[in-house]
Design a protein around this motif. Structure first.
Motif, PDB file in Angstrom:
ATOM      1  N   LEU A   1       0.824  -1.207   0.000  1.00 43.79           N
ATOM      2  CA  LEU A   1       0.000   0.000   0.000  1.00 43.79           C
ATOM      3  C   LEU A   1       0.860   1.260   0.000  1.00 43.79           C
ATOM      4  CD1 LEU A   1      -2.835  -1.088   2.454  1.00 43.79           C
ATOM      5  CD2 LEU A   1      -2.995  -0.833  -0.022  1.00 43.79           C
ATOM      6  N   ARG A   2       1.996   1.202   0.674  1.00 43.62           N
ATOM      7  CA  ARG A   2       2.901   2.355   0.664  1.00 43.62           C
ATOM      8  C   ARG A   2       3.393   2.646  -0.747  1.00 43.62           C
ATOM      9  NH1 ARG A   2       6.431   0.487   3.997  1.00 43.62           N
ATOM     10  NH2 ARG A   2       5.190   1.000   5.822  1.00 43.62           N
ATOM     11  N   GLU A   3       3.651   1.593  -1.507  1.00 43.72           N
ATOM     12  CA  GLU A   3       4.071   1.780  -2.900  1.00 43.72           C
ATOM     13  C   GLU A   3       2.959   2.410  -3.735  1.00 43.72           C
ATOM     14  OE1 GLU A   3       5.070  -2.168  -3.993  1.00 43.72           O
ATOM     15  OE2 GLU A   3       7.063  -2.143  -3.034  1.00 43.72           O
ATOM     16  N   LEU A   4       1.719   2.185  -3.310  1.00 44.34           N
ATOM     17  CA  LEU A   4       0.576   2.775  -4.010  1.00 44.34           C
ATOM     18  C   LEU A   4       0.324   4.208  -3.558  1.00 44.34           C
ATOM     19  CD1 LEU A   4      -1.683   2.071  -6.050  1.00 44.34           C
ATOM     20  CD2 LEU A   4      -3.049   1.244  -4.120  1.00 44.34           C
ATOM     21  N   GLY A   5       1.003   4.615  -2.470  1.00 42.51           N
ATOM     22  CA  GLY A   5       0.844   5.976  -1.961  1.00 42.51           C
ATOM     23  C   GLY A   5      -0.057   6.085  -0.751  1.00 42.51           C
ATOM     24  N   VAL A   6      -0.377   4.948  -0.120  1.00 39.87           N
ATOM     25  CA  VAL A   6      -1.218   4.941   1.078  1.00 39.87           C
ATOM     26  C   VAL A   6      -0.330   4.688   2.283  1.00 39.87           C
ATOM     27  CG1 VAL A   6      -3.159   3.858   2.275  1.00 39.87           C
ATOM     28  CG2 VAL A   6      -3.196   4.089  -0.216  1.00 39.87           C
ATOM     29  N   ASP A   7      -0.168   5.688   3.154  1.00 39.99           N
ATOM     30  CA  ASP A   7       0.668   5.562   4.342  1.00 39.99           C
ATOM     31  C   ASP A   7      -0.182   5.015   5.481  1.00 39.99           C
ATOM     32  OD1 ASP A   7       2.409   5.726   6.433  1.00 39.99           O
ATOM     33  OD2 ASP A   7       2.988   7.808   6.087  1.00 39.99           O
ATOM     34  N   THR A   8      -0.025   3.739   5.772  1.00 46.02           N
ATOM     35  CA  THR A   8      -0.860   3.098   6.800  1.00 46.02           C
ATOM     36  C   THR A   8      -0.471   3.516   8.211  1.00 46.02           C
ATOM     37  OG1 THR A   8       0.600   1.153   6.816  1.00 46.02           O
ATOM     38  CG2 THR A   8      -1.305   1.096   5.334  1.00 46.02           C
ATOM     39  N   ASP A   9       0.655   4.226   8.375  1.00 45.63           N
ATOM     40  CA  ASP A   9       1.051   4.711   9.698  1.00 45.63           C
ATOM     41  C   ASP A   9       0.390   6.043  10.029  1.00 45.63           C
ATOM     42  OD1 ASP A   9       2.770   2.547  10.148  1.00 45.63           O
ATOM     43  OD2 ASP A   9       4.419   3.535   9.081  1.00 45.63           O
ATOM     44  N   ARG A  10      -0.332   6.614   9.072  1.00 48.90           N
ATOM     45  CA  ARG A  10      -0.960   7.912   9.293  1.00 48.90           C
ATOM     46  C   ARG A  10      -2.482   7.844   9.212  1.00 48.90           C
ATOM     47  NH1 ARG A  10       2.533  12.889   6.820  1.00 48.90           N
ATOM     48  NH2 ARG A  10       4.502  12.418   7.875  1.00 48.90           N
ATOM     49  N   LEU A  11      -3.049   6.695   9.505  1.00 55.65           N
ATOM     50  CA  LEU A  11      -4.499   6.564   9.519  1.00 55.65           C
ATOM     51  C   LEU A  11      -5.051   7.256  10.765  1.00 55.65           C
ATOM     52  CD1 LEU A  11      -4.842   2.821   8.449  1.00 55.65           C
ATOM     53  CD2 LEU A  11      -4.978   4.858   7.005  1.00 55.65           C
ATOM     54  N   PRO A  12      -6.302   7.733  10.720  1.00 55.97           N
ATOM     55  CA  PRO A  12      -6.881   8.430  11.878  1.00 55.97           C
ATOM     56  C   PRO A  12      -6.806   7.574  13.138  1.00 55.97           C
ATOM     57  CG  PRO A  12      -8.303   8.644   9.962  1.00 55.97           C
ATOM     58  CD  PRO A  12      -7.227   7.670   9.583  1.00 55.97           C
ATOM     59  N   PRO A  13      -6.235   8.113  14.245  1.00 52.29           N
ATOM     60  CA  PRO A  13      -6.028   7.309  15.456  1.00 52.29           C
ATOM     61  C   PRO A  13      -7.306   6.930  16.195  1.00 52.29           C
ATOM     62  CG  PRO A  13      -5.442   9.607  15.853  1.00 52.29           C
ATOM     63  CD  PRO A  13      -5.727   9.493  14.386  1.00 52.29           C
ATOM     64  N   ARG A  14      -8.360   7.706  16.039  1.00 51.16           N
ATOM     65  CA  ARG A  14      -9.591   7.441  16.800  1.00 51.16           C
ATOM     66  C   ARG A  14     -10.600   6.609  16.021  1.00 51.16           C
ATOM     67  NH1 ARG A  14     -10.910  13.286  19.729  1.00 51.16           N
ATOM     68  NH2 ARG A  14      -8.896  13.493  20.820  1.00 51.16           N
ATOM     69  N   ARG A  15     -10.158   6.034  14.945  1.00 49.86           N
ATOM     70  CA  ARG A  15     -11.059   5.258  14.103  1.00 49.86           C
ATOM     71  C   ARG A  15     -10.445   3.892  13.845  1.00 49.86           C
ATOM     72  NH1 ARG A  15     -13.039   7.313   8.112  1.00 49.86           N
ATOM     73  NH2 ARG A  15     -14.562   5.663   7.703  1.00 49.86           N
ATOM     74  N   PRO A  16     -11.247   2.803  13.860  1.00 54.25           N
ATOM     75  CA  PRO A  16     -10.663   1.491  13.549  1.00 54.25           C
ATOM     76  C   PRO A  16      -9.988   1.512  12.188  1.00 54.25           C
ATOM     77  CG  PRO A  16     -12.911   1.258  14.375  1.00 54.25           C
ATOM     78  CD  PRO A  16     -12.684   2.719  14.163  1.00 54.25           C
TER      79      PRO A  16
END
Length: 253
Positions: A176-191
């Motif tokens: 996903l990072r290669e696709l441009g989706v940074d999974t470490d920056r997802l909203p913290p208060r949401r599953p």
């Protein structure tokens, strides 16, 4: 010693009564993609006049299903949050189909089945196909994406969307990072990883913070774009090629 907070039951009947009116139901469905829309457009979608639409929208705002903001002389309405969209999707699973009386209605129904948004994430054949591709490519793990009502009712019926634990794999984070989706920056208060049961496909599609982030990225890449009707999404030629190349997702023609 402080008194314990009063434990109250939820007023399901009040919420159901707000949704039960056909005109208000059409307005809520129109707002199902999470965008703010003007009152005039909602009136057209519901097939009612401006004054009638205003009265319906006032009830939805009072009932906290919809919020309103003013921009100049116009008022824009949007769903109060993803829980409202989830409730509408859940009702759609048990609702009988609306009669199709025109070619326009038939075309819109086909478009909604093919690709649409469920609040801020993808649904329909596109959404469930994307979920299947993420599972098939090992980006997610935990289930096969098939909705089995008898299992959902037996296991944890009160935790719809949480009873099956999908997990993002380490290799999936890299993909996903290669696709441009940074999974470490997802909203913290949401599953981060959650699912919805897709009412048209009766399979799971990806929701939660990851579903929203992935959908937003696909719009940024212009792999998907908004259709002419509310909630409808179209996959571009570049998007079809990109999804096939990066996630192994081949969409039906």
């Amino acid at each position: 010693m402080m008194d314990e907070p009063l434990k109250q039951q939820t007023d399901i009947a009040r919420a159901a009564a707000l949704i039960a009116d056909p005109s208000r139901a059409r307005m809520l469905k129109c707002l199902g993609d999470g965008r703010a829309l003007p009152a005039g457009m909602l009136a057209d979608e519901a097939g009612v006049g401006a004054a009638t639409a205003s009265a319906h929208l006032a009830k939805l705002v009072e009932g906290e299903l919809v919020t309103v903001s003013r921009q100049g002389r116009h008022r824009y309405y949007r769903l109060a949050g993803p829980d409202v969209s989830a409730a509408l999707e859940a009702l759609a699973l048990i609702a009988p189909p609306l009669p199709v009386t025109s070619l326009r209605q038939s075309n819109r129904a086909s478009a909604l089945h093919r690709a649409r948004t469920c609040y801020d994430h993808l649904a329909g054949q596109l959404g469930t196909g994307l979920m299947g591709a993420l599972l098939g490519q090992g980006v997610l793990t935990g289930h096969d994406g098939v909705h089995r009502p008898e299992e959902a009712m037996r296991d944890r019926p009160a935790s719809h969307g949480h009873d099956i634990r999908y997990e993002l794999t380490d290799s999936g984070r890299t993909r996903l990072r290669e696709l441009g989706v940074d999974t470490d920056r997802l909203p913290p208060r949401r599953p981060a990883v959650r699912y919805c049961v897709d009412w048209s496909e009766h399979r799971h599609h990806l929701a939660g913070g990851l579903g929203a982030a992935l959908t937003s990225r696909l719009f940024e890449l212009e792999w998907v774009r908004w259709g002419k009707a509310p909630r409808v999404v179209q996959v571009t030629d570049e998007g079809a090629a990109g999804l096939r190349r990066t996630l192994g997702l081949t969409l039906p023609r």
